[in-house]
Write an enzyme that holds these catalytic residues in place. Structure first.
Site, PDB file in Angstrom:
ATOM      1  N   PHE A   1       2.593  -9.047   3.869  1.00  0.00           N
ATOM      2  CA  PHE A   1       2.528 -10.270   3.061  1.00  0.00           C
ATOM      3  C   PHE A   1       3.350 -10.134   1.796  1.00  0.00           C
ATOM      4  O   PHE A   1       4.168 -10.974   1.466  1.00  0.00           O
ATOM      5  CB  PHE A   1       1.075 -10.577   2.691  1.00  0.00           C
ATOM      6  CG  PHE A   1       0.324 -11.289   3.779  1.00  0.00           C
ATOM      7  CD1 PHE A   1       0.984 -11.885   4.841  1.00  0.00           C
ATOM      8  CD2 PHE A   1      -1.063 -11.382   3.733  1.00  0.00           C
ATOM      9  CE1 PHE A   1       0.287 -12.552   5.839  1.00  0.00           C
ATOM     10  CE2 PHE A   1      -1.772 -12.051   4.726  1.00  0.00           C
ATOM     11  CZ  PHE A   1      -1.105 -12.625   5.779  1.00  0.00           C
ATOM     12  N   ARG A   2       3.131  -9.019   1.069  1.00  0.00           N
ATOM     13  CA  ARG A   2       3.680  -8.916  -0.283  1.00  0.00           C
ATOM     14  C   ARG A   2       4.874  -7.995  -0.408  1.00  0.00           C
ATOM     15  O   ARG A   2       5.483  -7.918  -1.460  1.00  0.00           O
ATOM     16  CB  ARG A   2       2.596  -8.418  -1.244  1.00  0.00           C
ATOM     17  CG  ARG A   2       1.462  -9.374  -1.345  1.00  0.00           C
ATOM     18  CD  ARG A   2       0.320  -8.798  -2.159  1.00  0.00           C
ATOM     19  NE  ARG A   2      -0.774  -9.746  -2.176  1.00  0.00           N
ATOM     20  CZ  ARG A   2      -1.593  -9.958  -1.164  1.00  0.00           C
ATOM     21  NH1 ARG A   2      -1.463  -9.272  -0.055  1.00  0.00           N
ATOM     22  NH2 ARG A   2      -2.547 -10.858  -1.255  1.00  0.00           N
TER      23      ARG A   2
ATOM     24  N   CYS B   1     -14.782 -25.787  20.873  1.00  0.00           N
ATOM     25  CA  CYS B   1     -15.732 -24.894  21.529  1.00  0.00           C
ATOM     26  C   CYS B   1     -16.188 -25.490  22.859  1.00  0.00           C
ATOM     27  O   CYS B   1     -16.638 -26.626  22.898  1.00  0.00           O
ATOM     28  CB  CYS B   1     -16.931 -24.689  20.599  1.00  0.00           C
ATOM     29  SG  CYS B   1     -18.233 -23.694  21.318  1.00  0.00           S
TER      30      CYS B   1
ATOM     31  N   CYS C   1     -20.255 -26.209  22.305  1.00  0.00           N
ATOM     32  CA  CYS C   1     -20.847 -27.230  21.432  1.00  0.00           C
ATOM     33  C   CYS C   1     -19.820 -28.226  20.915  1.00  0.00           C
ATOM     34  O   CYS C   1     -20.181 -29.169  20.218  1.00  0.00           O
ATOM     35  CB  CYS C   1     -21.576 -26.574  20.258  1.00  0.00           C
ATOM     36  SG  CYS C   1     -20.462 -25.987  18.972  1.00  0.00           S
TER      37      CYS C   1
ATOM     38  N   ALA D   1      -1.066  -3.895   5.879  1.00  0.00           N
ATOM     39  CA  ALA D   1       0.046  -4.444   6.645  1.00  0.00           C
ATOM     40  C   ALA D   1       1.268  -3.519   6.668  1.00  0.00           C
ATOM     41  O   ALA D   1       2.051  -3.544   7.615  1.00  0.00           O
ATOM     42  CB  ALA D   1       0.421  -5.811   6.086  1.00  0.00           C
TER      43      ALA D   1
ATOM     44  N   SER E   1      -1.091  -2.812  -0.422  1.00  0.00           N
ATOM     45  CA  SER E   1      -0.869  -3.107  -1.837  1.00  0.00           C
ATOM     46  C   SER E   1      -2.161  -2.927  -2.640  1.00  0.00           C
ATOM     47  O   SER E   1      -2.139  -2.953  -3.861  1.00  0.00           O
ATOM     48  CB  SER E   1      -0.360  -4.545  -1.993  1.00  0.00           C
ATOM     49  OG  SER E   1      -1.344  -5.466  -1.559  1.00  0.00           O
TER      50      SER E   1
ATOM     51  N   GLN F   1      -7.117  -3.174   7.454  1.00  0.00           N
ATOM     52  CA  GLN F   1      -7.120  -4.594   7.098  1.00  0.00           C
ATOM     53  C   GLN F   1      -6.312  -5.392   8.108  1.00  0.00           C
ATOM     54  O   GLN F   1      -6.241  -6.601   8.030  1.00  0.00           O
ATOM     55  CB  GLN F   1      -6.469  -4.789   5.729  1.00  0.00           C
ATOM     56  CG  GLN F   1      -7.132  -4.048   4.605  1.00  0.00           C
ATOM     57  CD  GLN F   1      -6.318  -4.165   3.334  1.00  0.00           C
ATOM     58  OE1 GLN F   1      -6.353  -5.170   2.638  1.00  0.00           O
ATOM     59  NE2 GLN F   1      -5.561  -3.141   3.036  1.00  0.00           N
TER      60      GLN F   1
ATOM     61  N   ASN G   1       2.658   4.591   0.154  1.00  0.00           N
ATOM     62  CA  ASN G   1       3.025   3.169   0.086  1.00  0.00           C
ATOM     63  C   ASN G   1       4.398   3.062  -0.574  1.00  0.00           C
ATOM     64  O   ASN G   1       4.725   3.835  -1.461  1.00  0.00           O
ATOM     65  CB  ASN G   1       1.974   2.412  -0.756  1.00  0.00           C
ATOM     66  CG  ASN G   1       1.990   0.923  -0.496  1.00  0.00           C
ATOM     67  OD1 ASN G   1       1.755   0.492   0.630  1.00  0.00           O
ATOM     68  ND2 ASN G   1       2.282   0.133  -1.505  1.00  0.00           N
TER      69      ASN G   1
ATOM     70  N   HIS H   1     -10.776  -7.207   8.891  1.00  0.00           N
ATOM     71  CA  HIS H   1     -10.313  -8.606   8.843  1.00  0.00           C
ATOM     72  C   HIS H   1     -10.180  -9.238  10.221  1.00  0.00           C
ATOM     73  O   HIS H   1      -9.396 -10.171  10.403  1.00  0.00           O
ATOM     74  CB  HIS H   1      -8.977  -8.680   8.088  1.00  0.00           C
ATOM     75  CG  HIS H   1      -9.114  -8.390   6.625  1.00  0.00           C
ATOM     76  ND1 HIS H   1      -8.055  -8.017   5.822  1.00  0.00           N
ATOM     77  CD2 HIS H   1     -10.204  -8.410   5.808  1.00  0.00           C
ATOM     78  CE1 HIS H   1      -8.493  -7.825   4.576  1.00  0.00           C
ATOM     79  NE2 HIS H   1      -9.794  -8.049   4.549  1.00  0.00           N
TER      80      HIS H   1
HETATM   81  P1  NAD Z   1       0.316  -6.279   1.633  1.00  0.00           P
HETATM   82  O1  NAD Z   1       1.294  -7.137   2.334  1.00  0.00           O
HETATM   83  O2  NAD Z   1      -0.383  -6.800   0.441  1.00  0.00           O
HETATM   84  O3  NAD Z   1       0.989  -4.908   1.206  1.00  0.00           O
HETATM   85  C1  NAD Z   1       1.657  -4.109   2.097  1.00  0.00           C
HETATM   86  C2  NAD Z   1       2.159  -2.894   1.324  1.00  0.00           C
HETATM   87  O4  NAD Z   1       2.771  -2.014   2.248  1.00  0.00           O
HETATM   88  C3  NAD Z   1       3.202  -3.230   0.264  1.00  0.00           C
HETATM   89  O5  NAD Z   1       2.774  -2.699  -0.970  1.00  0.00           O
HETATM   90  C4  NAD Z   1       4.485  -2.548   0.769  1.00  0.00           C
HETATM   91  O6  NAD Z   1       5.225  -1.958  -0.263  1.00  0.00           O
HETATM   92  C5  NAD Z   1       3.942  -1.488   1.679  1.00  0.00           C
HETATM   93  N1  NAD Z   1       4.821  -1.157   2.808  1.00  0.00           N
HETATM   94  C6  NAD Z   1       5.567  -1.993   3.560  1.00  0.00           C
HETATM   95  N2  NAD Z   1       6.194  -1.325   4.539  1.00  0.00           N
HETATM   96  C7  NAD Z   1       5.848  -0.016   4.396  1.00  0.00           C
HETATM   97  C8  NAD Z   1       6.183   1.183   5.103  1.00  0.00           C
HETATM   98  N3  NAD Z   1       7.004   1.169   6.150  1.00  0.00           N
HETATM   99  N4  NAD Z   1       5.623   2.340   4.673  1.00  0.00           N
HETATM  100  C9  NAD Z   1       4.802   2.390   3.598  1.00  0.00           C
HETATM  101  N5  NAD Z   1       4.466   1.286   2.893  1.00  0.00           N
HETATM  102  C10 NAD Z   1       4.964   0.094   3.288  1.00  0.00           C
HETATM  103  O7  NAD Z   1      -0.705  -5.809   2.739  1.00  0.00           O
HETATM  104  P2  NAD Z   1      -2.225  -5.546   2.651  1.00  0.00           P
HETATM  105  O8  NAD Z   1      -2.593  -4.771   1.443  1.00  0.00           O
HETATM  106  O9  NAD Z   1      -2.578  -5.016   3.964  1.00  0.00           O
HETATM  107  O10 NAD Z   1      -2.895  -6.972   2.429  1.00  0.00           O
HETATM  108  C11 NAD Z   1      -2.465  -8.136   3.061  1.00  0.00           C
HETATM  109  C12 NAD Z   1      -3.498  -8.813   3.926  1.00  0.00           C
HETATM  110  O11 NAD Z   1      -2.822  -9.468   4.998  1.00  0.00           O
HETATM  111  C13 NAD Z   1      -4.409  -7.863   4.589  1.00  0.00           C
HETATM  112  O12 NAD Z   1      -5.647  -8.454   4.632  1.00  0.00           O
HETATM  113  C14 NAD Z   1      -3.873  -7.726   5.996  1.00  0.00           C
HETATM  114  O13 NAD Z   1      -4.919  -7.651   6.920  1.00  0.00           O
HETATM  115  C15 NAD Z   1      -3.183  -9.022   6.271  1.00  0.00           C
HETATM  116  N6  NAD Z   1      -1.980  -8.857   7.121  1.00  0.00           N
HETATM  117  C16 NAD Z   1      -2.090  -8.197   8.320  1.00  0.00           C
HETATM  118  C17 NAD Z   1      -0.967  -7.977   9.110  1.00  0.00           C
HETATM  119  C18 NAD Z   1      -1.121  -7.223  10.395  1.00  0.00           C
HETATM  120  O14 NAD Z   1      -2.169  -7.299  11.036  1.00  0.00           O
HETATM  121  N7  NAD Z   1      -0.112  -6.425  10.791  1.00  0.00           N
HETATM  122  C19 NAD Z   1       0.279  -8.437   8.706  1.00  0.00           C
HETATM  123  C20 NAD Z   1       0.368  -9.144   7.466  1.00  0.00           C
HETATM  124  C21 NAD Z   1      -0.785  -9.322   6.682  1.00  0.00           C
END
Ligand code: NAD
Length: 252
Positions: A35-36, A150, A153, A24, A192, A100, A216, A118
């Site tokens: 998310f985090r 759907c 079905c 993300a 993350s 992801q 990151n 995902h």
């Molecule tokens: P995460 O939210 O767990 O972690 C994102 C990480 O990216 C964090 O550690 C953060 O410090 C870092 N980060 C944020 N902005 C940044 C930047 N500009 N440059 C560098 N690093 C940066 O995300 P995750 O590990 O992808 O896992 C979360 C789950 O949620 C995944 O399955 C994801 O598919 C899904 N998700 C997807 C989206 C999307 O499609 N854009 C958005 C939110 C969550």
């Protein structure tokens, strides 16, 4: 940052099969919250909402939240990080992007080989028969206050994004592991690395001998396996890497 960019460009230039693994964080600079991270979605929506159990209990509530948050990101544009990653593929250095994310921004930036672990924002899928319907149509139904069903079905439709507790799509997972086996360098961007099984892919590649580089903002559980860690914004750092790589390749 210039020295770090030069060093990463050097590693990329030496590699024969580099792959990129994104989360993300690669899309936050396009205005999509992660998310985090520090302004992550978890501060507004509790994580259990996007578990499959919660969806089955309260499908309309989850559909509403999904429509409100994720669907609204359909207008987002790729940022310089997505564009840099696409350029690395164009230069013949990156062979695949494993993501992801469901936002489709790698493809929008021009990346051609994108493996979506995902799911995506294009489809809704019937939980009974697997039939796919355009997500647009399902969201329209939700906005009228109804659960989407759907047309074949009558089963319940669910966004075709993987919820926590659901298995990942077999074909994407298989392809991702195939790439991980071929890779001699894995560049992680904006993840993350705590969501499994996805996070197992860079770990697996590393354990099979690939170099691991992590870009990151925050530390990750795989930092101790990484050859290089860069705590910078992907959209600011990766374009510098492209510039340095183009120099090494004699392109500017
Ligand atoms: P995460 O939210 O767990 O972690 C994102 C990480 O990216 C964090 O550690 C953060 O410090 C870092 N980060 C944020 N902005 C940044 C930047 N500009 N440059 C560098 N690093 C940066 O995300 P995750 O590990 O992808 O896992 C979360 C789950 O949620 C995944 O399955 C994801 O598919 C899904 N998700 C997807 C989206 C999307 O499609 N854009 C958005 C939110 C969550």
């Amino acid at each position: 940052p210039r020295d770090e960019a030069r060093r990463l460009a050097g590693l990329l230039a030496e590699s024969r099969h580099a792959i990129v693994f994104t989360g993300a964080g690669v899309s936050t600079e396009s205005g999509i919250p992660d998310f985090r991270g520090p302004s992550g979605l978890w501060r507004r929506i509790p994580p259990e909402v996007f578990t499959i159990e919660y969806f089955l209990e309260r499908p309309l509530e989850v559909w509403r939240l999904f429509s409100e948050f994720f669907y609204s990101f359909r207008g987002a544009k790729p940022n310089p990080a997505h564009l840099a990653i696409a350029r690395l593929e164009e230069l013949g250095v990156v062979k695949a992007v494993i993501t992801q994310n469901i936002d489709g921004l790698h493809q929008a930036a021009g990346s051609r080989k994108v493996i979506e672990l995902h799911g995506n924002l294009r489809w809704a899928r019937c939980m009974s028969c697997g039939h796919k319907v355009a997500l647009d149509d399902a969201v329209e139904t939700v906005r009228r206050g109804q659960l989407p069903h759907c047309p074949r079905c009558g089963g319940l439709l669910k966004p075709d994004a993987v919820f926590f507790g659901e298995p990942l799509p077999d074909d994407a997972l298989e392809e991702a592991f195939r790439e991980a086996r071929s890779a001699d360098l894995v560049l992680v961007v904006g993840s993350s690395l705590t969501v499994y099984p996805a996070a197992y892919i860079p770990e697996y590649a590393r354990r099979r001998g690939a170099r691991l580089v992590i870009v990151n903002l925050e530390p990750t559980p795989l930092d101790n396996l990484a050859e290089m860690i860069v705590h910078r914004k992907a959209g600011e750092f990766l374009p510098l890497v492209v510039k340095e790589l183009e120099k090494i390749l004699g392109l500017n």
